[in-house]
Design an enzyme around this catalytic site. Sequence first.
Site, PDB file in Angstrom:
ATOM      1  N   GLU A  46     -11.301   4.673   6.271  1.00  0.00           N
ATOM      2  CA  GLU A  46     -10.150   5.369   6.847  1.00  0.00           C
ATOM      3  C   GLU A  46     -10.667   6.600   7.590  1.00  0.00           C
ATOM      4  O   GLU A  46     -10.530   7.740   7.152  1.00  0.00           O
ATOM      5  CB  GLU A  46      -9.153   5.764   5.760  1.00  0.00           C
ATOM      6  N   GLN A  82      -9.324   9.106  -5.946  1.00  0.00           N
ATOM      7  CA  GLN A  82      -9.014   9.755  -4.668  1.00  0.00           C
ATOM      8  C   GLN A  82     -10.141  10.658  -4.168  1.00  0.00           C
ATOM      9  O   GLN A  82     -10.418  10.724  -2.964  1.00  0.00           O
ATOM     10  CB  GLN A  82      -7.742  10.588  -4.841  1.00  0.00           C
ATOM     11  N   TRP A 141       0.484  14.054   3.152  1.00  0.00           N
ATOM     12  CA  TRP A 141      -0.088  13.434   4.342  1.00  0.00           C
ATOM     13  C   TRP A 141       0.949  13.082   5.407  1.00  0.00           C
ATOM     14  O   TRP A 141       0.616  12.954   6.573  1.00  0.00           O
ATOM     15  CB  TRP A 141      -0.844  12.167   3.952  1.00  0.00           C
ATOM     16  N   HIS A 194       0.843  -1.204   0.000  1.00  0.00           N
ATOM     17  CA  HIS A 194       0.000   0.000   0.000  1.00  0.00           C
ATOM     18  C   HIS A 194       0.872   1.246   0.000  1.00  0.00           C
ATOM     19  O   HIS A 194       1.508   1.588   1.000  1.00  0.00           O
ATOM     20  CB  HIS A 194      -0.923   0.022   1.223  1.00  0.00           C
ATOM     21  N   HIS A 254      -9.298   1.658  -0.306  1.00  0.00           N
ATOM     22  CA  HIS A 254      -9.239   2.423   0.929  1.00  0.00           C
ATOM     23  C   HIS A 254     -10.625   2.283   1.570  1.00  0.00           C
ATOM     24  O   HIS A 254     -11.621   2.716   0.991  1.00  0.00           O
ATOM     25  CB  HIS A 254      -8.989   3.902   0.645  1.00  0.00           C
ATOM     26  N   HIS A 299       1.506   5.393  -2.211  1.00  0.00           N
ATOM     27  CA  HIS A 299       1.022   6.430  -3.126  1.00  0.00           C
ATOM     28  C   HIS A 299       2.227   7.058  -3.822  1.00  0.00           C
ATOM     29  O   HIS A 299       2.758   8.073  -3.371  1.00  0.00           O
ATOM     30  CB  HIS A 299       0.208   7.483  -2.368  1.00  0.00           C
ATOM     31  N   ASP A 311       2.378   3.324   2.876  1.00  0.00           N
ATOM     32  CA  ASP A 311       1.370   4.332   2.555  1.00  0.00           C
ATOM     33  C   ASP A 311       1.979   5.607   1.981  1.00  0.00           C
ATOM     34  O   ASP A 311       1.727   5.962   0.833  1.00  0.00           O
ATOM     35  CB  ASP A 311       0.489   4.637   3.764  1.00  0.00           C
TER      36      ASP A 311
END
Length: 436
Positions: free
Chosen positions: A217, A156, A319, A60, A214, A62, A313
Amino acid sequence: MSFDILLTGGTLPNGQTADIAIQGDRIAAIEPKIPADPETVGEIIDISGNLVAPPFVDPHFHMDATLTQGLPRINTSGTLLEGIALWGELKPLLTEEAVLDRALTYCDWAVSMGLLAIRSHVDTSDDQAMVGVRALLEAQKRVKPYLDLQLVAFPQDGFYRAPKARKTTLQALDMGVDVVGGIPHFERTMEDGRRSVTELCEIAAERGLLVDMHCDETDDPLSRHIEQLTYETQRLGLQGRVTGSHLTSMHSMDNYYVSKLLPLMAEAQVSAVANPLINITIQGRHDSYPKRRGMTRVPEMLAQGIRVAWGQDCVLDPWYPLGTADMLDVAFMGLHVAQMTSPAAMRRGFDMATTTPAAMLGLTDLGLSPGKRASLVVLDAADPIEAIRLRPDRLLVLSKGAIVARRDRRDTTLALPGRPGSVNRRRGSAPLPPIL
């Protein structure tokens, strides 16, 4: 016998000592002692006392956003929602060249850490997001000789919430993106979230693709889209092909409801990815005290026989302002948050960064056995538990039979009266905990 590479004296994750012979891109033999004439072996490498393990796998990530921290500004609140808003500001500034360059740089970091397979979600919310899709498809081709990069079509901004997301998500799949993704908890309503799970799973079933969503979350205990994902998995015959990522609402759910949910996930063979570094940073932001940990119920899922892996992640993006592509950092944090500190649990935690995510991604030719792909990592540690404790140097990384990274062991020199001249923090000859 003739081999391209012979690794001698390595310690396997189960504690056994073995030589490993490599011919071409495959493991030819793993035996306690492999006789070899130096004249018939391309390279003999002594790895005595060091752990040799399957490569690390991140299920997982991005990659379209990685290494963008500070562009165009910093996430001052540290929340998921500000991160998403910041990503919306950043997307118009992206170029294929910049996304590709950052992706290749991150893959360099990954290889240096023995991370040889990554599943990356790539934004498919709108036309702007397709810059990232095109860049990561190109990155996928470029790194294929040494790293498996699996891509997830990830709307997203919401499959229904973003006006063009359905069209662009299907376009990404048509372009060759590997996995169907979603974000049901970010749709405008719970009902829209439920419908998005249904349609996205139907798309995956029709195309014969894997699913990785996802899911939930959030700190909201009423966000229960994992239940719908589990139902659709059963209905559409997707058992073993579906992953629910994050699942952080589960840390706030009623225990009775979870006691029903987890057996259903196990029955449907739905896998789970916990992202401890990000989950505990982003979740609980609305809490004062006591603060929720923010990570899903990892030990409880493992007890039900659910396949669970750790995910990185984010690294240096809207983030998360930290990260190094080290899956042992992720496992280290995960074991702390999940309170998995028995010897057996810690060994399981090592598997959750290696063999478990490899199975989740369908990489069946990874592993330490004859005939498997000759992709492995040698660590400056005695066993998996010590590897998690130290997060040590990767002394050697092989991918498909080729040495792609290596470094010398580094001890720290000391100048202390009456003490040893160097220290490396390893246990030395201390007995290993029993394998349970």
